[in-house]
Design a protein around this motif. Sequence first.
Motif, PDB file in Angstrom:
ATOM      1  N   TRP A 222      44.622  41.092   4.753  1.00  0.00           N
ATOM      2  CA  TRP A 222      44.412  42.728   5.499  1.00  0.00           C
ATOM      3  C   TRP A 222      45.296  43.609   4.525  1.00  0.00           C
ATOM      4  O   TRP A 222      45.063  44.926   4.491  1.00  0.00           O
ATOM      5  CB  TRP A 222      44.791  42.474   6.881  1.00  0.00           C
ATOM      6  N   GLU A 223      46.275  42.996   4.037  1.00  0.00           N
ATOM      7  CA  GLU A 223      47.183  43.814   3.056  1.00  0.00           C
ATOM      8  C   GLU A 223      46.404  44.258   1.904  1.00  0.00           C
ATOM      9  O   GLU A 223      46.592  45.425   1.460  1.00  0.00           O
ATOM     10  CB  GLU A 223      48.317  43.122   2.686  1.00  0.00           C
ATOM     11  N   LYS A 224      45.734  43.544   1.265  1.00  0.00           N
ATOM     12  CA  LYS A 224      45.051  43.656   0.019  1.00  0.00           C
ATOM     13  C   LYS A 224      43.769  44.736   0.384  1.00  0.00           C
ATOM     14  O   LYS A 224      43.662  45.937  -0.401  1.00  0.00           O
ATOM     15  CB  LYS A 224      44.267  42.630  -0.724  1.00  0.00           C
TER      16      LYS A 224
ATOM     17  N   ASP B 107      54.273  48.665   1.936  1.00  0.00           N
ATOM     18  CA  ASP B 107      54.570  47.006   2.316  1.00  0.00           C
ATOM     19  C   ASP B 107      55.395  46.248   1.570  1.00  0.00           C
ATOM     20  O   ASP B 107      56.128  47.090   0.711  1.00  0.00           O
ATOM     21  CB  ASP B 107      53.215  46.617   1.953  1.00  0.00           C
ATOM     22  N   GLY B 108      56.043  45.343   2.114  1.00  0.00           N
ATOM     23  CA  GLY B 108      56.948  44.326   1.422  1.00  0.00           C
ATOM     24  C   GLY B 108      55.973  43.472   0.235  1.00  0.00           C
ATOM     25  O   GLY B 108      54.990  43.805   0.029  1.00  0.00           O
ATOM     26  N   ALA B 109      57.004  42.792  -0.394  1.00  0.00           N
ATOM     27  CA  ALA B 109      56.435  41.651  -1.420  1.00  0.00           C
ATOM     28  C   ALA B 109      57.078  40.518  -1.830  1.00  0.00           C
ATOM     29  O   ALA B 109      58.477  40.798  -1.399  1.00  0.00           O
ATOM     30  CB  ALA B 109      56.214  42.531  -2.884  1.00  0.00           C
ATOM     31  N   ASP B 110      56.688  39.697  -2.317  1.00  0.00           N
ATOM     32  CA  ASP B 110      57.604  38.508  -2.524  1.00  0.00           C
ATOM     33  C   ASP B 110      58.123  38.280  -3.860  1.00  0.00           C
ATOM     34  O   ASP B 110      59.376  37.780  -3.825  1.00  0.00           O
ATOM     35  CB  ASP B 110      56.640  36.835  -2.209  1.00  0.00           C
ATOM     36  N   GLU B 111      57.532  39.111  -4.736  1.00  0.00           N
ATOM     37  CA  GLU B 111      57.962  39.131  -5.806  1.00  0.00           C
ATOM     38  C   GLU B 111      57.281  40.238  -6.583  1.00  0.00           C
ATOM     39  O   GLU B 111      56.235  40.603  -6.573  1.00  0.00           O
ATOM     40  CB  GLU B 111      57.737  37.732  -7.024  1.00  0.00           C
TER      41      GLU B 111
ATOM     42  N   SER C 278      66.394  40.791  -4.892  1.00  0.00           N
ATOM     43  CA  SER C 278      66.019  39.253  -5.078  1.00  0.00           C
ATOM     44  C   SER C 278      64.802  39.304  -5.550  1.00  0.00           C
ATOM     45  O   SER C 278      64.117  38.031  -6.121  1.00  0.00           O
ATOM     46  CB  SER C 278      66.506  38.338  -4.158  1.00  0.00           C
ATOM     47  N   LYS C 279      63.884  40.188  -5.161  1.00  0.00           N
ATOM     48  CA  LYS C 279      62.316  39.882  -5.223  1.00  0.00           C
ATOM     49  C   LYS C 279      61.708  40.485  -6.664  1.00  0.00           C
ATOM     50  O   LYS C 279      60.818  40.222  -7.135  1.00  0.00           O
ATOM     51  CB  LYS C 279      61.724  40.900  -4.414  1.00  0.00           C
ATOM     52  N   VAL C 280      62.881  41.130  -7.596  1.00  0.00           N
ATOM     53  CA  VAL C 280      62.520  41.689  -8.760  1.00  0.00           C
ATOM     54  C   VAL C 280      62.714  40.799  -9.995  1.00  0.00           C
ATOM     55  O   VAL C 280      63.937  40.177  -9.961  1.00  0.00           O
ATOM     56  CB  VAL C 280      63.297  43.071  -9.037  1.00  0.00           C
TER      57      VAL C 280
ATOM     58  N   GLY D 236      52.608  47.847   6.217  1.00  0.00           N
ATOM     59  CA  GLY D 236      52.407  46.362   5.827  1.00  0.00           C
ATOM     60  C   GLY D 236      52.969  45.488   6.843  1.00  0.00           C
ATOM     61  O   GLY D 236      53.147  45.740   7.952  1.00  0.00           O
ATOM     62  N   THR D 237      53.438  44.250   6.235  1.00  0.00           N
ATOM     63  CA  THR D 237      53.736  43.189   7.124  1.00  0.00           C
ATOM     64  C   THR D 237      55.017  42.437   6.536  1.00  0.00           C
ATOM     65  O   THR D 237      55.029  42.530   5.488  1.00  0.00           O
ATOM     66  CB  THR D 237      52.664  42.077   7.222  1.00  0.00           C
ATOM     67  N   GLY D 238      55.952  41.864   7.538  1.00  0.00           N
ATOM     68  CA  GLY D 238      57.032  41.366   6.962  1.00  0.00           C
ATOM     69  C   GLY D 238      58.337  41.720   7.547  1.00  0.00           C
ATOM     70  O   GLY D 238      58.463  42.734   8.212  1.00  0.00           O
ATOM     71  N   SER D 239      59.342  41.111   7.094  1.00  0.00           N
ATOM     72  CA  SER D 239      60.659  41.289   7.715  1.00  0.00           C
ATOM     73  C   SER D 239      61.228  42.675   7.089  1.00  0.00           C
ATOM     74  O   SER D 239      61.960  43.525   7.851  1.00  0.00           O
ATOM     75  CB  SER D 239      61.621  40.290   7.314  1.00  0.00           C
ATOM     76  N   THR D 240      61.021  42.896   5.867  1.00  0.00           N
ATOM     77  CA  THR D 240      61.199  44.342   5.373  1.00  0.00           C
ATOM     78  C   THR D 240      60.563  45.380   6.002  1.00  0.00           C
ATOM     79  O   THR D 240      61.136  46.582   6.421  1.00  0.00           O
ATOM     80  CB  THR D 240      61.076  44.352   3.822  1.00  0.00           C
ATOM     81  N   VAL D 241      59.143  45.419   6.073  1.00  0.00           N
ATOM     82  CA  VAL D 241      58.624  46.500   6.930  1.00  0.00           C
ATOM     83  C   VAL D 241      58.883  46.519   8.323  1.00  0.00           C
ATOM     84  O   VAL D 241      58.724  47.745   8.886  1.00  0.00           O
ATOM     85  CB  VAL D 241      56.943  45.988   6.876  1.00  0.00           C
TER      86      VAL D 241
ATOM     87  N   ILE E 279      53.254  39.306  -6.181  1.00  0.00           N
ATOM     88  CA  ILE E 279      52.948  38.392  -5.243  1.00  0.00           C
ATOM     89  C   ILE E 279      53.173  38.646  -3.892  1.00  0.00           C
ATOM     90  O   ILE E 279      54.418  39.137  -3.373  1.00  0.00           O
ATOM     91  CB  ILE E 279      53.678  36.919  -5.364  1.00  0.00           C
ATOM     92  N   LYS E 280      52.396  38.686  -3.089  1.00  0.00           N
ATOM     93  CA  LYS E 280      52.117  38.789  -1.546  1.00  0.00           C
ATOM     94  C   LYS E 280      51.459  37.981  -0.650  1.00  0.00           C
ATOM     95  O   LYS E 280      50.944  37.117  -1.384  1.00  0.00           O
ATOM     96  CB  LYS E 280      51.664  40.346  -1.301  1.00  0.00           C
ATOM     97  N   GLY E 281      52.053  37.773   0.611  1.00  0.00           N
ATOM     98  CA  GLY E 281      51.304  36.775   1.288  1.00  0.00           C
ATOM     99  C   GLY E 281      52.266  35.782   1.875  1.00  0.00           C
ATOM    100  O   GLY E 281      51.717  34.952   2.592  1.00  0.00           O
ATOM    101  N   GLY E 282      53.471  36.013   1.572  1.00  0.00           N
ATOM    102  CA  GLY E 282      54.459  35.020   2.304  1.00  0.00           C
ATOM    103  C   GLY E 282      54.397  35.079   3.736  1.00  0.00           C
ATOM    104  O   GLY E 282      54.768  34.112   4.542  1.00  0.00           O
ATOM    105  N   GLY E 283      54.095  36.136   4.382  1.00  0.00           N
ATOM    106  CA  GLY E 283      53.959  36.143   5.762  1.00  0.00           C
ATOM    107  C   GLY E 283      52.256  36.107   6.048  1.00  0.00           C
ATOM    108  O   GLY E 283      51.867  36.254   7.342  1.00  0.00           O
ATOM    109  N   ALA E 284      51.416  35.381   5.435  1.00  0.00           N
ATOM    110  CA  ALA E 284      50.117  35.336   5.596  1.00  0.00           C
ATOM    111  C   ALA E 284      49.251  36.339   5.841  1.00  0.00           C
ATOM    112  O   ALA E 284      48.073  36.168   6.485  1.00  0.00           O
ATOM    113  CB  ALA E 284      49.876  34.179   6.731  1.00  0.00           C
ATOM    114  N   ALA E 285      49.782  37.417   5.448  1.00  0.00           N
ATOM    115  CA  ALA E 285      48.774  38.633   5.883  1.00  0.00           C
ATOM    116  C   ALA E 285      48.167  39.277   4.698  1.00  0.00           C
ATOM    117  O   ALA E 285      47.735  40.397   4.612  1.00  0.00           O
ATOM    118  CB  ALA E 285      49.886  39.862   6.376  1.00  0.00           C
ATOM    119  N   LEU E 286      47.898  38.346   3.759  1.00  0.00           N
ATOM    120  CA  LEU E 286      47.551  38.906   2.197  1.00  0.00           C
ATOM    121  C   LEU E 286      46.204  39.889   2.323  1.00  0.00           C
ATOM    122  O   LEU E 286      45.920  40.690   1.393  1.00  0.00           O
ATOM    123  CB  LEU E 286      47.455  37.915   1.202  1.00  0.00           C
TER     124      LEU E 286
END
Length: 232
Positions: free
Chosen positions: A108-110, A87-91, A126-128, A30-35, A99-106
């Motif tokens: 390709w992620e989907k 992958d990571g997630a926003d919520e 905090s995302k749950v 996936g994409t993002g700071s957690t990934v 919800i995903k896409g905080g990193g604008a990669a929604l």
Amino acid sequence: MDKAQQDALKKAAGIEAAKLVTNGMIAGLGTGSTVRFLVDELGRRVQEEGLQFTGVTTSRRTQEQAEGYGIKIVDVDDVDHIDVTIDGADEVDKNFDGIKGGGAALLWEKIVATNSNKIVWIVDESKVVDTIGAFPLPVEVIPFGAGHVIKKFEAKGYKPVLRLDADGKEVRTDENNFVVDLHLGRIDHPRELAEDLINTVGVVEHGLFLNMVDTVIVGDPNGPRVMTNGNK
Ligand SMILES: O=C(CO)[C@H](O)[C@H](O)COP(=O)(O)O
């Protein structure tokens, strides 16, 4: 929770999830700071333990990071299956709607997620959430006519905001599209909303990932916690 604490939880979730990748697998990354923490750990295992796997990435950022570790990356169309995507997630809520896409990669992620045998999300606690929607819902929109799409969203009360970068320029996705964030506050009927968004001409994809994830690994101060979706 300060950023250092949050990063520690993200890192713990990433390291735990890396255990799911074993020799010979095809893994979606996936994409993002957690990934980033996940890829750091996979890179370490490739370099120190000789782990061999093939990655399919959901953004150019992740591809660059992974290739920097010598991880083999191929195009999504060059594989006939993906064993697991992490992958990571926003919520994410208790129904495994997220919800995903905080990193604008929604987008390709989907695409990668929907071609994966198993989907795993890594999040800090905090995302749950009870109800998704406090995080602005990202929608990927084609630049041509984006102003009209935004006006339609405004008329529906979706409170759209075109995402801009630090220089005030429109953020572009890896497909060169815009991202419009919907400031909804809460989303009580995500399926109806998803249907409406995807049927709006000019919308390429939205960040609602509804009952798609199989497992959520939550970075918790007491150690990573696993939530398993029994409804898939
Ligand atoms: O959907 C995403 C990118 O499009 C990310 O997975 C999501 O924004 C979570 O990111 P982070 O791990 O940095 O909190």
